[in-house]
Design a protein around this motif. Structure first.
Motif, PDB file in Angstrom:
ATOM      1  N   UNK A  89       1.315  -1.326  -0.463  1.00 35.32           N
ATOM      2  CA  UNK A  89      -0.007  -0.014  -0.237  1.00 35.32           C
ATOM      3  C   UNK A  89       0.957   1.279  -0.176  1.00 35.32           C
ATOM      4  N   UNK A  90       2.007   0.744   0.449  1.00 34.62           N
ATOM      5  CA  UNK A  90       2.510   2.411   0.092  1.00 34.62           C
ATOM      6  C   UNK A  90       3.466   2.714  -1.261  1.00 34.62           C
ATOM      7  N   UNK A  91       3.386   1.651  -1.992  1.00 38.02           N
ATOM      8  CA  UNK A  91       4.185   1.866  -3.367  1.00 38.02           C
ATOM      9  C   UNK A  91       4.046   3.202  -4.459  1.00 38.02           C
ATOM     10  N   UNK A  92       2.454   3.146  -3.897  1.00 36.48           N
ATOM     11  CA  UNK A  92       1.988   4.270  -4.443  1.00 36.48           C
ATOM     12  C   UNK A  92       1.663   5.533  -4.291  1.00 36.48           C
ATOM     13  N   UNK A  93       2.164   5.526  -2.465  1.00 34.56           N
ATOM     14  CA  UNK A  93       1.830   6.921  -2.157  1.00 34.56           C
ATOM     15  C   UNK A  93       2.480   8.160  -2.164  1.00 34.56           C
ATOM     16  N   UNK A  94       2.016   8.925  -2.366  1.00 34.38           N
ATOM     17  CA  UNK A  94       2.671  10.597  -1.855  1.00 34.38           C
ATOM     18  C   UNK A  94       2.224  11.690  -1.361  1.00 34.38           C
ATOM     19  N   UNK A  95       2.364  10.734   0.032  1.00 35.19           N
ATOM     20  CA  UNK A  95       1.412  11.502   1.395  1.00 35.19           C
ATOM     21  C   UNK A  95       2.299  13.206   1.269  1.00 35.19           C
ATOM     22  N   UNK A  96       1.170  13.469   1.970  1.00 35.13           N
ATOM     23  CA  UNK A  96       1.672  15.269   2.797  1.00 35.13           C
ATOM     24  C   UNK A  96       2.585  15.142   3.471  1.00 35.13           C
ATOM     25  N   UNK A  97       3.667  16.422   3.768  1.00 33.05           N
ATOM     26  CA  UNK A  97       4.224  16.084   4.890  1.00 33.05           C
ATOM     27  C   UNK A  97       3.951  15.767   6.743  1.00 33.05           C
ATOM     28  N   UNK A  98       2.695  16.399   6.630  1.00 31.30           N
ATOM     29  CA  UNK A  98       2.105  15.548   8.183  1.00 31.30           C
ATOM     30  C   UNK A  98       1.504  14.087   8.015  1.00 31.30           C
ATOM     31  N   UNK A  99       0.467  14.109   7.143  1.00 30.54           N
ATOM     32  CA  UNK A  99       0.155  12.303   6.765  1.00 30.54           C
ATOM     33  C   UNK A  99       1.614  11.999   7.011  1.00 30.54           C
ATOM     34  N   UNK A 100       2.801  12.202   6.278  1.00 33.33           N
ATOM     35  CA  UNK A 100       4.200  11.666   6.151  1.00 33.33           C
ATOM     36  C   UNK A 100       4.977  11.058   8.284  1.00 33.33           C
ATOM     37  N   UNK A 101       4.463  12.152   8.446  1.00 34.24           N
ATOM     38  CA  UNK A 101       4.691  12.295   9.643  1.00 34.24           C
ATOM     39  C   UNK A 101       4.570  11.442  10.690  1.00 34.24           C
ATOM     40  N   UNK A 102       2.802  11.867  11.107  1.00 38.21           N
ATOM     41  CA  UNK A 102       2.329  10.964  11.679  1.00 38.21           C
ATOM     42  C   UNK A 102       1.980   9.272  11.048  1.00 38.21           C
ATOM     43  N   UNK A 103       2.571   8.762   9.948  1.00 42.98           N
ATOM     44  CA  UNK A 103       2.800   7.466   9.649  1.00 42.98           C
ATOM     45  C   UNK A 103       3.936   7.287  10.321  1.00 42.98           C
ATOM     46  N   UNK A 105       5.525   8.068  12.568  1.00 39.21           N
ATOM     47  CA  UNK A 105       5.098   7.860  14.147  1.00 39.21           C
ATOM     48  C   UNK A 105       4.735   6.774  14.308  1.00 39.21           C
ATOM     49  N   UNK A 106       3.946   6.142  13.925  1.00 41.21           N
ATOM     50  CA  UNK A 106       2.964   5.619  14.308  1.00 41.21           C
ATOM     51  C   UNK A 106       3.807   4.318  14.335  1.00 41.21           C
ATOM     52  N   UNK A 107       4.108   3.950  12.930  1.00 42.14           N
ATOM     53  CA  UNK A 107       5.253   3.018  13.081  1.00 42.14           C
ATOM     54  C   UNK A 107       6.499   2.629  13.749  1.00 42.14           C
ATOM     55  N   UNK A 108       6.886   4.282  14.437  1.00 45.94           N
ATOM     56  CA  UNK A 108       8.488   4.041  14.759  1.00 45.94           C
ATOM     57  C   UNK A 108       7.704   3.427  16.226  1.00 45.94           C
ATOM     58  N   UNK A 109       6.398   3.484  16.772  1.00 41.78           N
ATOM     59  CA  UNK A 109       5.990   3.650  17.612  1.00 41.78           C
ATOM     60  C   UNK A 109       5.738   1.690  17.837  1.00 41.78           C
ATOM     61  N   UNK A 110       5.347   1.828  16.353  1.00 49.61           N
ATOM     62  CA  UNK A 110       4.896  -0.470  16.060  1.00 49.61           C
ATOM     63  C   UNK A 110       6.002  -1.235  16.545  1.00 49.61           C
ATOM     64  N   UNK A 111       7.608  -0.612  15.865  1.00 47.18           N
ATOM     65  CA  UNK A 111       8.759  -0.922  15.900  1.00 47.18           C
ATOM     66  C   UNK A 111       9.112  -0.994  17.500  1.00 47.18           C
ATOM     67  N   UNK A 112       8.892  -0.105  18.059  1.00 44.63           N
ATOM     68  CA  UNK A 112       9.327   0.093  19.593  1.00 44.63           C
ATOM     69  C   UNK A 112       8.687  -0.932  20.521  1.00 44.63           C
ATOM     70  N   UNK A 113       7.367  -0.841  20.674  1.00 41.18           N
ATOM     71  CA  UNK A 113       6.544  -1.973  21.117  1.00 41.18           C
ATOM     72  C   UNK A 113       7.539  -3.245  20.728  1.00 41.18           C
ATOM     73  N   UNK A 114       7.341  -4.216  19.136  1.00 43.92           N
ATOM     74  CA  UNK A 114       8.257  -5.025  18.866  1.00 43.92           C
ATOM     75  C   UNK A 114       9.423  -5.263  19.265  1.00 43.92           C
ATOM     76  N   UNK A 115      10.504  -3.816  19.419  1.00 42.45           N
ATOM     77  CA  UNK A 115      11.901  -4.505  20.020  1.00 42.45           C
ATOM     78  C   UNK A 115      11.153  -4.769  21.784  1.00 42.45           C
ATOM     79  N   UNK A 116      10.556  -3.898  21.570  1.00 43.10           N
ATOM     80  CA  UNK A 116      10.346  -4.352  23.923  1.00 43.10           C
ATOM     81  C   UNK A 116       9.935  -6.074  24.256  1.00 43.10           C
ATOM     82  N   UNK A 117       9.377  -6.416  22.620  1.00 44.44           N
ATOM     83  CA  UNK A 117       8.558  -7.785  22.996  1.00 44.44           C
ATOM     84  C   UNK A 117      10.078  -9.012  22.674  1.00 44.44           C
ATOM     85  N   UNK A 118      10.729  -8.297  21.912  1.00 41.88           N
ATOM     86  CA  UNK A 118      12.140  -9.573  21.104  1.00 41.88           C
ATOM     87  C   UNK A 118      13.414  -9.730  22.071  1.00 41.88           C
TER      88      UNK A 118
END
Length: 148
Positions: A89-103, A105-118
């Motif tokens: 779904x990321x392949x064809x996206x060209x998000x604006x700056x704010x959407x890019x930043x929000x995504x 932040x959320x992806x980093x949060x998921x990565x941090x949660x996953x690192x905590x589990x592993x």
């Protein structure tokens, strides 16, 4: 996707984006019930009245039905399939700056949660700062302070 297209009177599935909300492409309460009834007949499952509200896109509805029909799916394989879908779904996206930043932040949060589990978080803390690459340093900074 085919059943959703048929319910709306479409002749092909090309008119349905698998990641677009069904209510955005023409489903209302009547067609939602029709879709649920058709899927129940096709699958033999007893489906809730809130089916398309709980699973609002053809893709999420398909994942739900797959999980109900094939409950022995390996959770790891299902998670990797979700990541494949997200990556596509990321392949064809060209998000604006704010959407890019929000995504980010959320992806980093998921990565941090996953690192905590592993346990990878502990490994990262042991990073040798003298021999760390630029990428390793940026990951360390991002994990400590979040992306800029």
């Amino acid at each position: 996707q085919q059943t959703a297209a048929t319910t709306l009177g479409y002749t092909t599935t090309h008119q349905l984006d698998p990641d677009r909300a069904l209510n955005d492409i023409g489903f209302d309460s009547l067609t939602a019930v029709q879709l649920r009834n058709r899927l129940a007949t096709q699958t033999g499952l007893r489906l809730p009245a809130t089916l398309i509200f709980d699973h609002p896109t053809p893709a999420s509805l398909a994942r739900y039905l797959h999980g109900e029909l094939v409950p022995d799916v390996d959770a790891g394989a299902a998670l990797l399939a979700e990541l494949d879908s997200l990556e596509a779904s990321f392949a064809d996206l060209s998000p604006d700056g704010e959407t890019h930043r929000q995504v980010l932040v959320r992806l980093q949060s998921l990565v941090d949660q996953w690192r905590g589990r592993s346990g990878a978080a502990e490994e990262q803390e042991e990073l040798d700062l003298d021999s760390a690459t630029d990428d390793e340093m940026f990951r360390l900074i991002d994990s400590e302070f979040g992306p800029a």
